[in-house]
Design an enzyme around this catalytic site. Structure first.
Site, PDB file in Angstrom:
ATOM      1  N   CYS A  78       0.829  -1.216   0.000  1.00 18.03           N
ATOM      2  CA  CYS A  78       0.000   0.000   0.000  1.00 18.03           C
ATOM      3  C   CYS A  78       0.864   1.268   0.000  1.00 18.03           C
ATOM      4  O   CYS A  78       1.389   1.643  -1.036  1.00 18.03           O
ATOM      5  CB  CYS A  78      -0.985  -0.032   1.155  1.00 18.03           C
ATOM      6  SG  CYS A  78      -2.326   1.148   0.973  1.00 18.03           S
ATOM      7  N   HIS A 174      -3.092  -5.469   1.633  1.00 16.49           N
ATOM      8  CA  HIS A 174      -2.421  -5.653   2.926  1.00 16.49           C
ATOM      9  C   HIS A 174      -2.457  -7.107   3.384  1.00 16.49           C
ATOM     10  O   HIS A 174      -3.282  -7.455   4.226  1.00 16.49           O
ATOM     11  CB  HIS A 174      -3.128  -4.809   3.996  1.00 16.49           C
ATOM     12  CG  HIS A 174      -3.025  -3.336   3.792  1.00 16.49           C
ATOM     13  ND1 HIS A 174      -1.908  -2.623   4.122  1.00 16.49           N
ATOM     14  CD2 HIS A 174      -3.913  -2.441   3.293  1.00 16.49           C
ATOM     15  CE1 HIS A 174      -2.097  -1.347   3.844  1.00 16.49           C
ATOM     16  NE2 HIS A 174      -3.309  -1.204   3.333  1.00 16.49           N
ATOM     17  N   GLU A 176      -0.622  -8.361   5.421  1.00 16.95           N
ATOM     18  CA  GLU A 176      -0.281  -8.366   6.847  1.00 16.95           C
ATOM     19  C   GLU A 176      -1.515  -8.243   7.734  1.00 16.95           C
ATOM     20  O   GLU A 176      -1.434  -8.474   8.940  1.00 16.95           O
ATOM     21  CB  GLU A 176       0.734  -7.247   7.144  1.00 16.95           C
ATOM     22  CG  GLU A 176       0.181  -5.812   7.170  1.00 16.95           C
ATOM     23  CD  GLU A 176       0.063  -5.165   5.792  1.00 16.95           C
ATOM     24  OE1 GLU A 176       0.173  -5.884   4.772  1.00 16.95           O
ATOM     25  OE2 GLU A 176      -0.163  -3.930   5.734  1.00 16.95           O
TER      26      GLU A 176
END
Lengths: 197, 295
Positions: A78, A174, A176
């Protein structure tokens, strides 16, 4: 392999967790000395303007650019994708990026937070669920850039959301924020191993 | 391709991206630009900063949509705005304006003294204030995607923010040390849903990002709150009521990132001009204490 996560601002803790779960030593990077110690770097999600300014203030900016030029593997999610782009559109006035990937990235391309979304997509041949938050997309890219994933945006066009150029790798989304480690593993196993001398 | 907007994950995820950052109150385009140039990770657009709301009195409401739109157009970082507690129409207006986060805020005059907004029902995420763990979990149960510990806004006195961060942190640590069969009574005492209490006991943290707010006026205050476990800080009156807002804003950003490095915080604290004058919370009559609003 020692994985650094740029920890100036953003969701760096989640990337540290992902790197550790994938079996790597993970360290936070806020200073040049810390950058010098790592073999590869992750640029987290966050505010790209904030991260770039702090990198300038604390003398990381040019050191980071040198490491990128020397071939250090870097993954940006991002805001990290924006920071790896040679060119950006819809940025703040005078906004800087580290650069490295020969592409133009549009900031907040999918819209504001009310347009943030989750979506299924295909990443390098794998079906995957991805989280997009005020996400950018790749607007233009050179022939040296490999597209690993794209989504169909509201305008009906296919927009690249995961790209790789040599040792540099970036996603609009994302990984994560999910428990799926496959994107991180792609970086560690495919990108980093290909780049290590 | 299945696509979903406004999910809990994208709402809470947005707050994850703000972590380690400073969110600054701004009342016009010039201030918003100063905040962005100083490295703010977001701005809070409002008509009067808390110090002025306090000084001028009267009913404090949602800001003029024109003012919010101008700020949205002037910066690329996320723009937040405040709605009154329980004022679900102000919240709908802010959602329609496309703000990135709504603060259901005790700094404005409450519209409902019993109910908060049902925040699950919106695509836009909400941040809410809390003075203790039970209040935080009640807000999360109503759909808040981010919590900020309350301080005493508009005072420049960090003591209330400190008290509430200690309270929330202490209550979380207490839950983590309990036997599982004690969590039912803990939920009753916290006046919070059992499922959330159990989740906090297991993970040792809130299920959403926790910022801190209220009374933060110096780089040292920001670093103090980060060391107390905040994921980031809101600074309201502290910046634009000070002598040199641009320098102070930038200094607070640096101190938030390097909160554990006293040398960086010391350097950031130099030559900032005057801090906001401030008011001691102890001197505020109880009816003027904003942190006590919320139920």
């Amino acid at each position: 392999m020692k994985i650094g996560v740029l920890a100036l601002q953003g969701d760096f803790r989640e990337h540290l967790v992902a790197a550790k779960q994938a079996g790597h030593a993970a360290l936070t990077v806020r200073r040049s000395e810390e950058l010098a110690e790592v073999d590869a770097l992750i640029l987290p999600g966050g505010e790209s303007t904030t991260i770039a300014q702090l990198a300038r203030t604390f003398d990381l900016f040019t050191d980071l650019q040198s490491r990128i030029a020397e071939g250090m593997p870097v993954y940006g999610s991002c805001a990290g994708m924006i920071l790896l782009a040679d060119r950006i559109v819809d940025g703040a006035v005078g906004q800087e990026t580290f650069g490295g990937i020969d592409m133009t990235v549009r900031r907040n391309a999918f819209g504001r937070q009310v347009d943030s979304f989750e979506s299924d997509l295909n990443f390098d041949g794998n079906a995957m669920h991805a989280v997009f938050i005020r996400a950018p997309w790749v607007e233009e890219f050179s022939s040296s850039v490999q597209v690993l994933s794209e989504v169909i945006a509201a305008d009906g066009k296919h927009r690249p959301v995961a790209v790789r150029q040599g040792s540099l790798f970036a996603t609009s989304f994302h990984p994560e924020l999910t428990t799926d480690l496959r994107v991180h593993r792609y970086f560690f196993d495919q990108v980093c191993s290909g780049a290590v001398k | 391709m299945s696509e979903a907007v406004g999910t809990a994950r994208v709402k809470r995820g947005m707050a994850e991206m703000l972590k380690g950052g400073v969110i600054m109150d701004v009342v016009n385009v010039e201030q918003a630009k100063i905040a962005q140039d100083a490295g703010a990770c977001a701005v809070m657009a409002l008509e009067r900063v808390p110090a002025d709301i306090r000084a001028q009195g009267g009913v404090a409401r949602m800001s003029d949509p024109d003012m919010i739109e101008k700020i949205k157009a002037a910066v690329t970082i996320p723009v937040m705005a405040k709605a009154r507690i329980g004022h679900f129409v102000e919240a709908r207006i802010l959602e329609a304006l496309g703000v990135d986060y709504i603060d259901e805020s005790e700094v404005l005059t409450p519209a409902d003294f019993e109910n908060h907004i049902d925040k699950w029902d919106y695509k836009v995420p909400f941040v809410c204030g809390a003075t203790n763990l039970g209040e935080a979990l009640r807000r999360i149960n109503e759909g808040a995607a981010m919590i900020r510990s309350k301080g005493e806004a508009g005072t420049g006195d960090v003591s209330n923010a400190m008290m509430h961060m200690r309270k929330i942190g202490g209550e979380i640590r207490r839950l983590s040390s309990m036997r599982e069969d004690e969590l039912y009574v803990a939920a009753k005492e916290l006046q919070a849903p059992y499922a959330l209490v159990k989740e906090v006991a297991e993970t040792g943290k809130l299920p959403v990002v926790l910022f801190t707010a209220g009374g933060i006026a110096t780089p040292a205050d920001a670093a103090l709150m980060m060391q107390m476990g905040a994921d980031g800080v809101f600074i309201g009156s502290g910046i634009f009521k000070s002598g040199d807002p641009a320098a102070r804003a930038s200094a607070c950003v640096k101190a938030t990132t390097f909160f554990d490095d006293a040398k960086v915080v010391a350097d950031a604290s130099r030559g900032l001009g005057e801090a906001m004058v401030g008011i001691n919370v102890a001197d505020l009559p109880a009816p003027h204490r904003l942190a006590e609003r919320g139920w």
